[in-house]
Design an enzyme around this catalytic site. Structure first.
Site, PDB file in Angstrom:
ATOM      1  N   ASN A 100       1.371  27.744 -16.350  1.00 29.32           N
ATOM      2  CA  ASN A 100       1.320  26.621 -15.831  1.00 29.32           C
ATOM      3  C   ASN A 100       2.492  26.276 -15.147  1.00 29.32           C
ATOM      4  O   ASN A 100       3.709  26.342 -15.833  1.00 29.32           O
ATOM      5  CB  ASN A 100       0.755  25.611 -16.976  1.00 29.32           C
ATOM      6  CG  ASN A 100       0.895  24.123 -16.398  1.00 29.32           C
ATOM      7  OD1 ASN A 100       0.727  23.896 -14.987  1.00 29.32           O
ATOM      8  ND2 ASN A 100       1.326  23.148 -17.249  1.00 29.32           N
ATOM      9  N   GLY A 101       2.436  26.208 -13.872  1.00 27.81           N
ATOM     10  CA  GLY A 101       3.789  25.738 -13.081  1.00 27.81           C
ATOM     11  C   GLY A 101       3.620  26.295 -11.713  1.00 27.81           C
ATOM     12  O   GLY A 101       2.860  26.814 -11.224  1.00 27.81           O
ATOM     13  N   HIS A 507      -0.897 -13.657  14.294  1.00 26.51           N
ATOM     14  CA  HIS A 507      -2.122 -13.873  15.157  1.00 26.51           C
ATOM     15  C   HIS A 507      -3.448 -13.881  14.339  1.00 26.51           C
ATOM     16  O   HIS A 507      -4.575 -13.359  14.609  1.00 26.51           O
ATOM     17  CB  HIS A 507      -2.033 -12.321  15.745  1.00 26.51           C
ATOM     18  CG  HIS A 507      -0.901 -12.343  16.506  1.00 26.51           C
ATOM     19  ND1 HIS A 507      -0.943 -12.813  17.962  1.00 26.51           N
ATOM     20  CD2 HIS A 507       0.231 -11.563  16.344  1.00 26.51           C
ATOM     21  CE1 HIS A 507       0.291 -12.516  18.680  1.00 26.51           C
ATOM     22  NE2 HIS A 507       0.960 -11.848  17.709  1.00 26.51           N
ATOM     23  N   LYS A 606     -14.701   9.167  -6.540  1.00 23.08           N
ATOM     24  CA  LYS A 606     -13.529   9.692  -6.262  1.00 23.08           C
ATOM     25  C   LYS A 606     -13.615  10.396  -4.994  1.00 23.08           C
ATOM     26  O   LYS A 606     -12.494  10.565  -4.229  1.00 23.08           O
ATOM     27  CB  LYS A 606     -13.334  10.510  -7.331  1.00 23.08           C
ATOM     28  CG  LYS A 606     -11.779  11.228  -7.158  1.00 23.08           C
ATOM     29  CD  LYS A 606     -10.844  10.552  -7.590  1.00 23.08           C
ATOM     30  CE  LYS A 606      -9.392  10.873  -7.315  1.00 23.08           C
ATOM     31  NZ  LYS A 606      -8.440   9.867  -7.109  1.00 23.08           N
TER      32      LYS A 606
HETATM   33  C1  G6P Z   1     -12.465   7.725  -1.695  1.00 22.55           C
HETATM   34  C2  G6P Z   1     -11.325   7.850  -2.813  1.00 22.55           C
HETATM   35  C3  G6P Z   1      -9.902   7.391  -2.363  1.00 22.55           C
HETATM   36  C4  G6P Z   1      -9.637   8.393  -1.313  1.00 22.55           C
HETATM   37  C5  G6P Z   1     -10.895   8.624  -0.207  1.00 22.55           C
HETATM   38  C6  G6P Z   1     -10.587   9.870   0.592  1.00 22.55           C
HETATM   39  O1  G6P Z   1     -12.610   6.638  -1.065  1.00 22.55           O
HETATM   40  O2  G6P Z   1     -11.957   6.717  -3.633  1.00 22.55           O
HETATM   41  O3  G6P Z   1      -9.110   7.320  -3.337  1.00 22.55           O
HETATM   42  O4  G6P Z   1      -8.479   8.272  -0.650  1.00 22.55           O
HETATM   43  O5  G6P Z   1     -11.604   8.891  -0.798  1.00 22.55           O
HETATM   44  O6  G6P Z   1     -10.413  10.971  -0.358  1.00 22.55           O
HETATM   45  P1  G6P Z   1      -9.868  12.297  -0.058  1.00 22.55           P
HETATM   46  O7  G6P Z   1     -10.312  13.142  -1.229  1.00 22.55           O
HETATM   47  O8  G6P Z   1     -10.185  13.034   1.231  1.00 22.55           O
HETATM   48  O9  G6P Z   1      -8.475  12.068   0.014  1.00 22.55           O
END
Ligand code: G6P
Length: 611
Positions: A100-101, A507, A606
């Site tokens: 790992n690394g 603005h 995500k």
């Molecule tokens: C979703 C996630 C965000 C992320 C965005 C773009 O909205 O919740 O955290 O910034 O997608 O995702 P990506 O994987 O393309 O960076």
């Protein structure tokens, strides 16, 4: 960021290793493998995909033996594939290594070993370790590993077994985590405690540059030069649930805390030792191409788009090349103009965002070169781009992006320096100075992490905790910080928040300022500091609540602020990487105090793989 488990004892090592790897799957999940030593043989099984694929293979081809090592991979060098998955072997298939690394000098080592007659099977940096151990092996595995590691620079946690040494499991670490667990006539190694908690709570934490030989009846630790080391046995009393999060209540908080290491990893291997020359080989851009680009287009979504804005400012400042920043969803539907000599830089943590992918396809069709900034190795964005800068940030599990953002900004800083140097717009000494600034960032972030009392206190304060709305203001390099800070608060705490360029305050947003509106003002030292102070005074005059992010040592700002989050002094163009951290922490604690599901906020995903 991969997961390692190893076992020596009388149990079936494969069972122990698989159980442990399942506890480490959050560290990486693109492929996995296991190797055991039994009756003078070395046997292994590897599989692409999640661990369940390896489980299935092992059901079909059972393995067992009292000594073994296993690995779940998060690719950094070489796409996810069975060949690139660990363990890796020497040419004779007698020595197996899991790692790992990132081995920084692996190219050099690889070329040297090839000259000595070694044939490589994979594209990984890890395989060099297996061949190096073989090179120095004279019957004593511990000594061979020690000697091999003297040739290696970079970060590693490794587990090594050899079919000629059925009573020895060797482990070593430098920069990547590794623990040794001790039981009754048995020993374990693992990247992290949860992997072995079922079997033992007695743990040794190996330190950088240490090598450990584990036998059924004992162990020894030395540094790589052979100097003996005495480590104290620790007792771990975590409960099971906290374990994968390493004691943090949420992945988001854990990931915020990982950022000093993440930034180090993003920089790792990208700056030539000695010369301080930036090298971004995987971008696949020749020097001629780099000099010829007339326009750069950055496309991304969400947090990655905010990192793109930091990138635009950095590239334009250092490399004087026009940069167009676009939301991928807008770019793909607006018939974009792609002149010749255009470089597109898509930014994506997951590498799977549908709009970003489509933007790439359009730009490619219209003749652009595409080199992306991506965290997930082998993801669609990486595969469809001509080149890539891998962030090396490890898996990000919390839905709200934190470590991926700061690492994307760091990748842009490297690219901007590289571009500026190649185009003759930056001298070697200037580049050196900037790289030194970048290298200081992890310590500055650590300072913020170690001094969070004010953030914790404010996140409990009803004037923030119960606010219905908040405004975030920043200028220049910290305009994107304001956007990102507001997004963090909004997405996890459900408090409506807007990020604005502070110059735009008059603005529109100023109409919202009342004594109920918190306004987070990013006023770190730099060219726009005085302008930010004027904005702050305007907010105060309208009774707004001012929460300032300021530079440590700035006492004058106290007179204008209700509360202050200090950050250490920082070179202004790179300050967004540090400023992000108190804003992430603030959003996190506010959300946690409001009882929100921090790691999985409502309605959010995500990775947005549909339009
Ligand atoms: C979703 C996630 C965000 C992320 C965005 C773009 O909205 O919740 O955290 O910034 O997608 O995702 P990506 O994987 O393309 O960076």
């Amino acid at each position: 960021m991969c997961g390692i488990v190893g076992y020596i004892g009388s149990k079936n090592a494969v069972e122990v290793i698989l159980a442990g790897l399942h506890r480490l799957e959050y560290r990486g999940y693109d492929s996995a493998g296991v190797a055991v030593v039994r009756d003078g043989n070395l046997e292994w099984v590897k599989s692409l995909g999640k661990l369940t694929a390896l489980d299935k293979k092992l059901e079909e081809k059972p393995l067992n033996g009292p000594l073994g090592i296993g690995h779940t991979r998060w690719a950094t060098h070489g796409v996810p594939s069975e060949t690139n998955s660990h363990p890796h072997f020497d040419m004779q298939m007698e020595i197996a290594v899991v790692h790992n690394g990132i081995i920084e000098n692996y190219q050099e080592l690889r070329e040297q070993l090839q000259k000595e007659g070694v044939t490589f099977r994979s594209q990984t940096d890890t395989e060099t370790i297996a061949h190096l151990v073989r090179k120095y092996y004279k019957g004593d595995l511990f000594r061979a590993v020690q000697r091999a590691l003297q040739d290696v620079t970079g970060a590693y946690a490794i587990g090594v077994v050899c079919k000629h040494n059925p009573d020895v499991l060797v482990a070593a670490r430098h920069g990547s985590p590794l623990i040794v667990g001790l039981g009754d006539q048995e020993g374990f190694i693992a990247s992290d405690v949860p992997a072995i908690m079922k079997y033992t709570r007695k743990v040794l934490y190996l330190d950088n540059g240490q090598v450990c030989e584990i036998r059924r009846d004992g162990y020894r630790v030395e540094d790589i030069q052979g100097k003996p080391v005495t480590l104290t046995l620790q007792h771990v009393d975590w409960d099971d649930a906290a374990a994968e999060k390493e004691g943090y209540p949420h992945f988001m908080l854990k990931e915020i805390n990982q950022q000093p290491d993440v930034i180090r990893n993003t920089l790792r291997g990208r700056v030539e030792e000695g010369s301080d020359q930036v090298i971004l080989r995987d971008m696949n851009i020749s020097e001629e191409e780099l000099k010829a680009f007339e326009k750069i287009v950055i496309v991304a979504c969400g947090t990655a788009w905010h990192a793109g804005m930091v990138g635009k400012y950095l590239i334009e400042k250092f490399a004087r090349t026009p940069v167009e920043l676009d939301l991928a969803s807008e770019y793909r539907y607006r018939d974009p103009i792609v002149p010749k000599n255009t470089l597109m830089i898509p930014v994506s943590q997951s590498g799977e965002t549908a709009d970003t992918l489509e933007a790439i396809r359009i730009a490619k069709k219209r003749g652009a070169k595409v080199a992306s900034i991506v965290n997930v190795v082998g993801s669609s964005v990486a595969r469809e781009s001509h080149g890539v800068i891998y962030q090396q940030a490890g898996p990000e599990i919390g839905v709200a992006s934190t470590k991926a953002y700061t690492s994307q900004c760091t990748a842009f800083a490297l690219f901007a320096i590289w571009l500026a140097e190649t185009r003759g717009l930056m001298s070697k000494s200037q580049a050196k100075e900037l790289i030194a600034y970048l290298r200081e960032i992890p310590e500055k972030i650590q300072w913020v992490l170690d001094n969070q009392e004010d953030i914790v206190r404010c996140a409990k304060d009803p004037k923030y905790l119960e606010a219905e709305s908040a405004l975030y203001l920043g200028r220049s390099f910290n305009f994107p910080s304001a956007l990102e800070g507001a997004l963090k608060l909004k997405e996890i705490s459900y408090i409506h928040a807007e990020g604005y360029a502070a110059g735009e305050m008059k603005h529109g947003p100023i109409a919202l300022v009342t004594d109920k509106l918190p306004v987070v003002c990013i006023a770190v030292q730099g060219d726009t500091y005085d302008k930010m102070v004027s904005n702050i005074q305007e907010i105060r005059a309208r009774k707004g609540i001012v929460l300032t992010v300021a530079t440590l040592g700035d006492e004058d700002i106290r007179a204008h602020s209700h509360d202050i989050f200090y950050v250490p002094p920082c070179y202004e163009p790179f300050s967004p990487i540090v400023v992000a951290v108190p804003l992430q922490l603030f959003a996190y604690y506010v959300a946690a105090n409001r009882g929100c599901d921090v790691d999985q906020p409502r309605n959010l995903a995500k990775s947005v793989t549909v339009e």
